[in-house]
Design a protein around this motif. Structure first.
Motif, PDB file in Angstrom:
ATOM      1  N   UNK A  37      20.720   7.380 -16.992  1.00 13.59           N
ATOM      2  CA  UNK A  37      21.905   8.170 -16.679  1.00 13.59           C
ATOM      3  C   UNK A  37      21.624   9.663 -16.857  1.00 13.59           C
ATOM      4  N   UNK A  38      20.901   9.998 -17.895  1.00 13.25           N
ATOM      5  CA  UNK A  38      20.669  11.404 -18.212  1.00 13.25           C
ATOM      6  C   UNK A  38      19.512  12.018 -17.423  1.00 13.25           C
ATOM      7  N   UNK A  39      18.499  11.212 -17.089  1.00  4.09           N
ATOM      8  CA  UNK A  39      17.263  11.802 -16.572  1.00  4.09           C
ATOM      9  C   UNK A  39      16.788  11.288 -15.216  1.00  4.09           C
ATOM     10  N   UNK A  40      17.206  10.089 -14.784  1.00  3.10           N
ATOM     11  CA  UNK A  40      16.695   9.541 -13.528  1.00  3.10           C
ATOM     12  C   UNK A  40      17.469  10.154 -12.353  1.00  3.10           C
ATOM     13  N   UNK A  41      16.757  10.755 -11.443  1.00  2.00           N
ATOM     14  CA  UNK A  41      17.432  11.406 -10.326  1.00  2.00           C
ATOM     15  C   UNK A  41      16.637  11.213  -9.032  1.00  2.00           C
ATOM     16  N   UNK A  42      17.374  11.060  -7.930  1.00  2.00           N
ATOM     17  CA  UNK A  42      16.767  11.095  -6.613  1.00  2.00           C
ATOM     18  C   UNK A  42      16.681  12.529  -6.131  1.00  2.00           C
ATOM     19  N   UNK A  70       9.739   6.167 -12.855  1.00  2.00           N
ATOM     20  CA  UNK A  70      10.463   7.429 -12.702  1.00  2.00           C
ATOM     21  C   UNK A  70       9.559   8.601 -12.355  1.00  2.00           C
ATOM     22  N   UNK A  71       8.236   8.402 -12.469  1.00  2.00           N
ATOM     23  CA  UNK A  71       7.336   9.482 -12.072  1.00  2.00           C
ATOM     24  C   UNK A  71       7.161   9.552 -10.563  1.00  2.00           C
ATOM     25  N   UNK A  72       7.682   8.583  -9.849  1.00  2.00           N
ATOM     26  CA  UNK A  72       7.565   8.578  -8.382  1.00  2.00           C
ATOM     27  C   UNK A  72       8.821   9.222  -7.787  1.00  2.00           C
ATOM     28  N   UNK A  73       8.620  10.204  -6.947  1.00  2.00           N
ATOM     29  CA  UNK A  73       9.752  10.896  -6.330  1.00  2.00           C
ATOM     30  C   UNK A  73      10.286  10.097  -5.145  1.00  2.00           C
ATOM     31  N   UNK A  74      11.585   9.940  -5.096  1.00  2.00           N
ATOM     32  CA  UNK A  74      12.243   9.247  -3.982  1.00  2.00           C
ATOM     33  C   UNK A  74      13.487  10.037  -3.595  1.00  2.00           C
ATOM     34  N   UNK A 117       0.816  -1.213   0.000  1.00  2.00           N
ATOM     35  CA  UNK A 117       0.000   0.000   0.000  1.00  2.00           C
ATOM     36  C   UNK A 117       0.852   1.266   0.000  1.00  2.00           C
ATOM     37  N   UNK A 118       1.907   1.298   0.798  1.00  2.00           N
ATOM     38  CA  UNK A 118       2.735   2.512   0.898  1.00  2.00           C
ATOM     39  C   UNK A 118       4.208   2.119   1.022  1.00  2.00           C
ATOM     40  N   UNK A 119       4.809   1.635  -0.026  1.00  2.00           N
ATOM     41  CA  UNK A 119       6.214   1.190   0.073  1.00  2.00           C
ATOM     42  C   UNK A 119       7.166   2.374   0.174  1.00  2.00           C
ATOM     43  N   UNK A 120       8.236   2.149   0.890  1.00  2.00           N
ATOM     44  CA  UNK A 120       9.282   3.165   0.983  1.00  2.00           C
ATOM     45  C   UNK A 120      10.379   2.942  -0.058  1.00  2.00           C
ATOM     46  N   UNK A 121      10.575   1.691  -0.429  1.00  2.00           N
ATOM     47  CA  UNK A 121      11.695   1.370  -1.315  1.00  2.00           C
ATOM     48  C   UNK A 121      11.185   0.553  -2.504  1.00  2.00           C
ATOM     49  N   UNK A 122      11.726   0.877  -3.659  1.00  2.00           N
ATOM     50  CA  UNK A 122      11.363   0.187  -4.890  1.00  2.00           C
ATOM     51  C   UNK A 122      12.596  -0.513  -5.448  1.00  2.00           C
ATOM     52  N   UNK A 123      12.485  -1.818  -5.624  1.00  2.00           N
ATOM     53  CA  UNK A 123      13.553  -2.610  -6.237  1.00  2.00           C
ATOM     54  C   UNK A 123      13.030  -3.056  -7.599  1.00  2.00           C
ATOM     55  N   UNK A 124      13.749  -2.714  -8.671  1.00  2.00           N
ATOM     56  CA  UNK A 124      13.194  -2.855 -10.017  1.00  2.00           C
ATOM     57  C   UNK A 124      14.247  -3.376 -10.990  1.00  2.00           C
ATOM     58  N   UNK A 125      13.762  -3.836 -12.134  1.00  2.00           N
ATOM     59  CA  UNK A 125      14.650  -3.898 -13.288  1.00  2.00           C
ATOM     60  C   UNK A 125      14.729  -2.485 -13.850  1.00  2.00           C
ATOM     61  N   UNK A 126      15.805  -2.187 -14.561  1.00  2.33           N
ATOM     62  CA  UNK A 126      16.027  -0.814 -15.018  1.00  2.33           C
ATOM     63  C   UNK A 126      14.877  -0.350 -15.900  1.00  2.33           C
TER      64      UNK A 126
END
Length: 825
Positions: free
Chosen positions: A113-118, A85-89, A71-80
């Motif tokens: 590399x160019x666009x994904x940012x925390x 990327x629309x979720x802010x972390x 329901x409300x995860x803090x961490x996302x483990x994904x394939x690339x």
């Protein structure tokens, strides 16, 4: 704790430097985080690690085929590819960032590399080969270089069965992985198996078995090169080439290092090498791997992330856009791009895709992966069907349609390829089921497809790793040591069972051992068969010696069959009509039995040739002398025909009585050839070609098609073969000698009136097209002239020569006279 705002860090270095561990520690120090891994298996492994630390409700797993989202995860483990990327972390990391240079997936990593940012910190993990390009493309990035914890040394090639304990053997196909796994399990007690296609449950069980020490060996694909952490001391490459999705290619030094770096954990040194059949690794590559020095990457693959959906052509144009930034190169068309190109040819679909929303949906459908990696028409058709359903009245995939597709895959029968195909297909439906807006019951379909995939994966694993071969070898070795008689049977199909175990096939007297398990098992199999088949071989030799001629046959490759099984082959003998016989038996026949087989087969061959070539046999026994005997001798050497120029001296010396005697023996004298018409029958032509090839020790040439009077001359077929089967070479074609005589006679008659055209009945005699026919006419000595589209011919003029006699005059008037010197040479 105070952190720099929007900090970007590139953590670079070889394998076994703790980069992933550092990234996970950093992520868990933040309130929220996301990390992208290159492989589904790697994502699953680290998801489970974080779940153990933070609990299931805190962690989400997102891959193309698996989504676990609390329901409300803090961490996302994904394939690339699946990173939301629309979720802010606060923290974001991408592992194996050097895959930006991968031709197929590189554009996805480059985009990250160019666009994904925390919001607070971004971390890129990978090889140092990326450093110059990261510095250029992400100038704000900080660099952290981490040394390897342990040394990595090259030990050269070793036999597969002599690899040290705690070794990982790496291959690049599932078939090779399981073949080696079976060998090691037979020789060394057991092995674990890791494949990218395995379900997470199966893969975890395999790795757990290895880590627990239940087995000391691991056989895997290069999936282990991407961060799977196991206690491996040595990595052995069973191949140094891989299929990269488009073509086979050699591994480069950086790829070797990525995989070999799995050897050695923490402070324990590791080694790498190859299996003996591969040979060694290039010295330059070894030096680069041991010293971790690799040429920096010069380009990264890029695809325009700003896609325009106003129309399909506009979307295709945006995908084809070239990058403007130095260091980036446009990615080759990925599977989704290729699928869109294919579907854009469907006019019906293009009428539906007439709005931005419909174009966007089409693009989403095209991104359904082709897990079979073939981009076959069947996959494109499936995408078209899915799009039609999604744009239809219901706006979803019909349950009954989806059920029928999934139900057909819920079977574990069939061979390995069948099960692998089912796994690839069910993965497609697992992916589809995670689109909640496409199916009515996403959770239900996800559960069903996942269960089917697990069952199929387990069935594949079980089928390929079953240990019946080990049992067979153990049984045979034990019985051989005991020295007792072995119980054996030979089925009608030739399958040989010894002590109830399949060991190979017996065809005639040639035993073909079952080599499925390699040379070691073959030795035991062959030894058991030698002992068990002694009585069977003796009985077969006795039967062959007594069987009638109907039991034998001669194949076009000069192999003699006995009751359909090859038992001997023809080899060169005293002359062309008397070939020798060589038994085909391997080591199964002793000298006396071999001679029995040879004598009986030779007797049959002699009788068979006497029947098939009876006119030649009669001619050979005829009582003639002088020139007639010489003509017959050369005809027999030529298997029934010879060029007339070679026999002219004997022909001119013949008397009328000798001519009549030769005519009674089926000998005909033409202007170009001397031949025996009965030797031009299809069955006889087949034998003539076979005997000629045997005499000259050359491979067999397929016999002429029955009824053919001309053949295209093949550059790989010796000219002597055409003569041997009764054909004469004339430029690009060869013509049967009797039809050549008939054709040449017709032409000579036409030429008496001067320039002439070829009537259709004459032109059709040789069955040739205009171009080949003109070439034949040139060789025959006639010059073509085309006036107003009409072709006529005239005999080429030659200097008049003195002709000593009637028969010689006829020959000198022939256009073949000029071939005499060539044929004589």
């Amino acid at each position: 704790m105070i952190r720099d705002r929007r900090r970007v860090v590139a953590v670079l270095g070889p394998t076994n430097t703790g980069k992933t561990h550092l990234a996970l520690e950093r992520m868990l120090g933040y309130r929220t985080g996301m990390i992208g891994f290159p492989l589904r298996l790697l994502a699953r492994e680290n998801y489970e690690r974080i779940v153990r630390l933070k609990g299931e409700r805190a962690v989400a797993l997102l891959t193309g085929e698996e989504k676990i989202i609390p329901a409300a995860p803090s961490y996302f483990v994904c394939t690339v590819e699946s990173m939301p990327l629309d979720r802010r972390v606060d923290f974001l990391a991408v592992d194996e960032i050097q895959l930006c240079a991968d031709p197929d997936r590189g554009h996805v990593f480059t985009d990250r590399l160019l666009h994904a940012r925390g919001e607070a910190e971004t971390m890129f993990l990978g090889a140092e080969t990326m450093k110059p390009l990261i510095r250029r493309l992400v100038p704000e990035a900080e660099f952290m270089t981490r040394p390897r914890f342990s040394q990595l040394s090259y030990t050269g090639p070793r036999k597969l069965t002599r690899l040290p304990s705690r070794s990982a053997i790496v291959a690049f196909s599932a078939a090779d992985v399981y073949a080696m796994a079976e060998l090691i399990r037979r020789q060394r007690g057991g092995t674990a198996v890791v494949l990218g296609a395995l379900s997470p449950r199966t893969r975890n069980a395999q790795v757990g078995m290895y880590q627990a020490g239940e087995v000391d060996y691991l056989v895997a694909t290069d999936a282990i090169g991407m961060g799977l952490n196991m206690d491996v001391d040595h990595v052995a490459f069973a191949a140094l080439r891989k299929f990269d999705g488009r073509q086979p290619r050699d591994l480069d030094a950086a790829e070797i290092a990525q995989i070999a770096g799995r050897a050695g954990r923490h402070m324990n040194d590791g080694t790498f090498g190859t299996t003996a059949d591969v040979g060694g690794i290039d010295d330059a590559a070894v030096e680069a791997v041991e010293n971790h020095h690799f040429a920096p990457l010069k380009r990264l693959y890029w695809r325009n992330p700003v896609q325009r959906f106003t129309s399909v052509p506009t979307l295709l144009a945006s995908l084809a856009k070239a990058p403007e930034t130095p260091g980036l190169t446009r990615a080759r068309e990925a599977d989704d791009h290729l699928a869109l190109l294919a579907l854009s040819q469907d006019e019906e679909l293009m009428r539906v895709a007439s709005s931005p929303a419909m174009v966007r949906l089409l693009w989403e459908v095209c991104q359904i992966p082709d897990f079979r990696k073939v981009m076959a028409d069947s996959h494109t058709r499936l995408l078209g069907q899915i799009y039609r359903h999604l744009t239809g009245a219901g706006g979803r995939l019909p349950d009954d349609w989806l059920y029928n597709h999934v139900r057909r895959l819920d079977r574990t029968d069939g061979d390995v390829d069948t099960i692998v195909g089912r796994i690839a297909n069910i993965r497609t439906w697992t992916y589809v089921s995670h689109r909640g807006d496409w199916v009515a019951d996403p959770a239900g379909w996800q559960e069903r497809t996942r269960a089917i995939e697990d069952r199929l994966s387990d069935a594949l694993h079980e089928r390929l790793t079953q240990r019946f071969v080990d049992r067979r070898t153990a049984v045979l070795v034990k019985r051989l040591k005991e020295g007792d008689a072995l119980l054996s049977s030979v089925a009608r199909s030739g399958d040989v069972l010894v002590e109830g175990q399949f060991v190979g096939r017996l065809g005639g007297f040639l035993f073909q051992p079952d080599l499925a398990e390699g040379a070691h098992a073959a030795r035991a199999v062959s030894a058991a068969a030698q002992r068990a088949l002694r009585s069977e071989i003796a009985a077969r030799v006795s039967r062959l010696g007594k069987d009638g001629d109907e039991a034998f046959a001669l194949r076009d490759d000069a192999v003699v069959l006995w009751n359909g099984a090859p038992v001997a082959r023809l080899v060169a003998g005293p002359d062309v009509l008397r070939p020798a016989v060589e038994p085909i038996a391997g080591d199964m026949l002793d000298a006396a039995a071999r001679e029995t087989v040879r004598r009986r087969v030779a007797e049959w061959v002699e009788d068979h040739l006497a029947q098939q070539l009876r006119p030649m046999v009669v001619a050979r026994e005829a009582s003639l002398s002088g020139p007639a005997r010489g003509i017959l001798y050369q005809l027999l050497e030529g298997l029934g025909s010879q060029p007339r120029p070679l026999l002219d001296p004997q022909v001119m010396a013949l008397g009328e009585a000798e001519r009549r005697a030769l005519a009674r023996l089926d000998v005909r004298f033409g202007v170009d050839s001397v031949f025996m018409p009965t030797m031009l029958r299809p069955a006889v032509q087949r034998l003539r070609g076979l005997l000629w090839s045997v005499r000259h020790g050359l491979p067999q040439v397929p016999p002429p098609t029955p009824g053919r009077v001309s053949l295209a001359v093949r550059p790989d077929v010796p000219s002597g073969w055409y003569e041997a089967v009764g054909f004469r070479m004339l430029g690009p074609v060869a013509v049967r000698v009797d039809m050549l005589e008939r054709f040449a006679a017709e032409i000579r008659g036409l030429a008496r009136g001067g320039r002439f055209g070829l009537p259709a009945p004459v032109a059709s005699l040789l069955g040739l097209g205009p171009e080949e026919l003109h070439a034949v006419m040139r060789v025959l000595g006639y010059r073509a002239e085309i006036v107003d589209g009409v072709t006529t011919f005239a005999r080429e003029r030659r200097p008049r020569q003195r002709k000593p006699g009637k028969h010689h005059r006829a020959h000198e008037q022939s256009p073949f006279a000029r071939l005499k010197d060539v044929l004589s040479a």
